[in-house]
Design a protein around this motif. Sequence first.
Motif, PDB file in Angstrom:
ATOM      1  N   ASP A 334       0.828  -1.196   0.000  1.00 18.82           N
ATOM      2  CA  ASP A 334       0.000   0.000   0.000  1.00 18.82           C
ATOM      3  C   ASP A 334       0.873   1.261   0.000  1.00 18.82           C
ATOM      4  N   GLU A 338       1.614   4.057  -3.185  1.00 19.80           N
ATOM      5  CA  GLU A 338       1.417   5.486  -2.939  1.00 19.80           C
ATOM      6  C   GLU A 338       2.689   6.273  -3.270  1.00 19.80           C
ATOM      7  N   GLU A 358      -4.545 -12.344  -1.649  1.00 20.40           N
ATOM      8  CA  GLU A 358      -4.392 -11.223  -0.724  1.00 20.40           C
ATOM      9  C   GLU A 358      -3.608 -10.077  -1.354  1.00 20.40           C
ATOM     10  N   CYS A 360      -3.139  -9.576  -4.509  1.00 20.21           N
ATOM     11  CA  CYS A 360      -3.905  -9.066  -5.657  1.00 20.21           C
ATOM     12  C   CYS A 360      -4.915  -8.015  -5.196  1.00 20.21           C
ATOM     13  N   ARG A 361      -5.653  -8.331  -4.145  1.00 18.04           N
ATOM     14  CA  ARG A 361      -6.629  -7.370  -3.606  1.00 18.04           C
ATOM     15  C   ARG A 361      -5.922  -6.131  -3.064  1.00 18.04           C
ATOM     16  N   ALA A 362      -4.780  -6.343  -2.403  1.00 19.56           N
ATOM     17  CA  ALA A 362      -4.053  -5.213  -1.822  1.00 19.56           C
ATOM     18  C   ALA A 362      -3.581  -4.248  -2.907  1.00 19.56           C
ATOM     19  N   LYS A 364      -4.904  -3.813  -5.940  1.00 21.46           N
ATOM     20  CA  LYS A 364      -6.074  -3.125  -6.512  1.00 21.46           C
ATOM     21  C   LYS A 364      -6.558  -2.019  -5.583  1.00 21.46           C
ATOM     22  N   ASN A 365      -6.602  -2.304  -4.281  1.00 15.65           N
ATOM     23  CA  ASN A 365      -7.055  -1.288  -3.322  1.00 15.65           C
ATOM     24  C   ASN A 365      -6.084  -0.109  -3.279  1.00 15.65           C
ATOM     25  N   ALA A 366      -4.788  -0.392  -3.304  1.00 14.88           N
ATOM     26  CA  ALA A 366      -3.787   0.669  -3.255  1.00 14.88           C
ATOM     27  C   ALA A 366      -3.868   1.565  -4.486  1.00 14.88           C
ATOM     28  N   GLY A 368      -6.544   2.037  -6.338  1.00 17.06           N
ATOM     29  CA  GLY A 368      -7.785   2.809  -6.237  1.00 17.06           C
ATOM     30  C   GLY A 368      -7.644   3.994  -5.309  1.00 17.06           C
ATOM     31  N   LYS A 369      -6.943   3.828  -4.174  1.00 15.91           N
ATOM     32  CA  LYS A 369      -6.741   4.928  -3.232  1.00 15.91           C
ATOM     33  C   LYS A 369      -5.978   6.090  -3.871  1.00 15.91           C
TER      34      LYS A 369
END
Length: 394
Positions: A334, A338, A358, A360-362, A364-366, A368-369
């Motif tokens: 994450d 950034e 895990e 992969c989701r991390a 995608k979330n990072a 998106g943020k």
Amino acid sequence: MSEKKFTVIGISDNRNQFFAPEILEIIASGSVFSGGRRHREIVSSLLPADAVWIDVTVPLEMVFERYAEHKDVVVFASGDPLFYGYATTLRREFPDAEIEVYPAFNSLQMLAHRLLLPYAEMVNVSVTGRPWKALDTALLEDRALIGILTDHKKGPAEIAERMLYYGYDNYVMSIGECLGNEMERITTLPLREVTGKSFSNPNCVIIRMTAPRKRFFGIPESEFAHLDGRSNMITKMPVRLLTLSMLDLYGRSVMWDVGFCTGSVSIEAKLQFPELDVVAFERRSESKSLLDENCRRFGVPGINGVIADFMDCDPGSYPAPDAVFIGGHGGRLDEMVERIYSVINKDGVIVFNSVSQESCRAFKNAVGKCGGVIESEHIMILDNHNPVTILKAK
């Protein structure tokens, strides 16, 4: 019409210059002249008795200040003033000035003439006060005929040593010393006979390929030196090629490889895109020698290997990337994403190879943020290895 004019006259190192009548008239009617000390020695007998001479020495800013005091300046320069020459500098510093150029043969042309060498296909590069990149690029492009302008620090011996270090022993080198004057000497040698020798300055070289090197498009992982013999600690060849395709490196300038380990992605990228600047980060200190060994194996100079934790580096101290490959994240994905988004150029891409749901989701979330989007996603299964999800973010 411009209020300032530079007349730039190219000369060789010959102490008995031949000038066309038009150039002799320009010299006879001039009042302010400029050039290096060597140029002044050559043309001093032709200058008017009351001539003003401005030495071209560093720092050049002081030379330019003196130019600003005069309307017309006749400048003597070596060879062709528009071939890595002084006329280019004048155009940059005095964009509104009128510039007229009378070229002579440049040194690489003269060397080709002495060798009776057709040079229409020759690639010209300069390492004169410049980094190695232009020569590295020409070698990576398998150029058969390369002309090189040298300097006191990057002369024939240093060039030969660098080429041999990266396995480019498939060239012979012709060295032209003091071309045009009584000390002129032409020598052609295998690279191994050039190393350790001294040559008179000024000099230039032409290297000619004797046989092509073996090239890979997709280097088998078995060909690389591995970290402590752990062959699994490397991006597999099919995954590597798909990763490079998704990085979309054509036309990009800078790639970062975060967590390079063996350097396989960096090396493959540099082989396929020789002009690309590659900065590779890895926190394992043993990977420094590993990267060096693999670069030598595959003839890939010019990768900037940084041994440090990427999260402790100042990203602003490196050229901003157009493309980033994340090969390792140390559980801080994450924060890493950034940090990358804070410096990546507009329209840049990030590619991440995920081996778990895990991570992969991390990723995608990072993304998106940070306001990014996942542009493409592929899953690849190789032999008995776990599936790898390759994600591309923009």
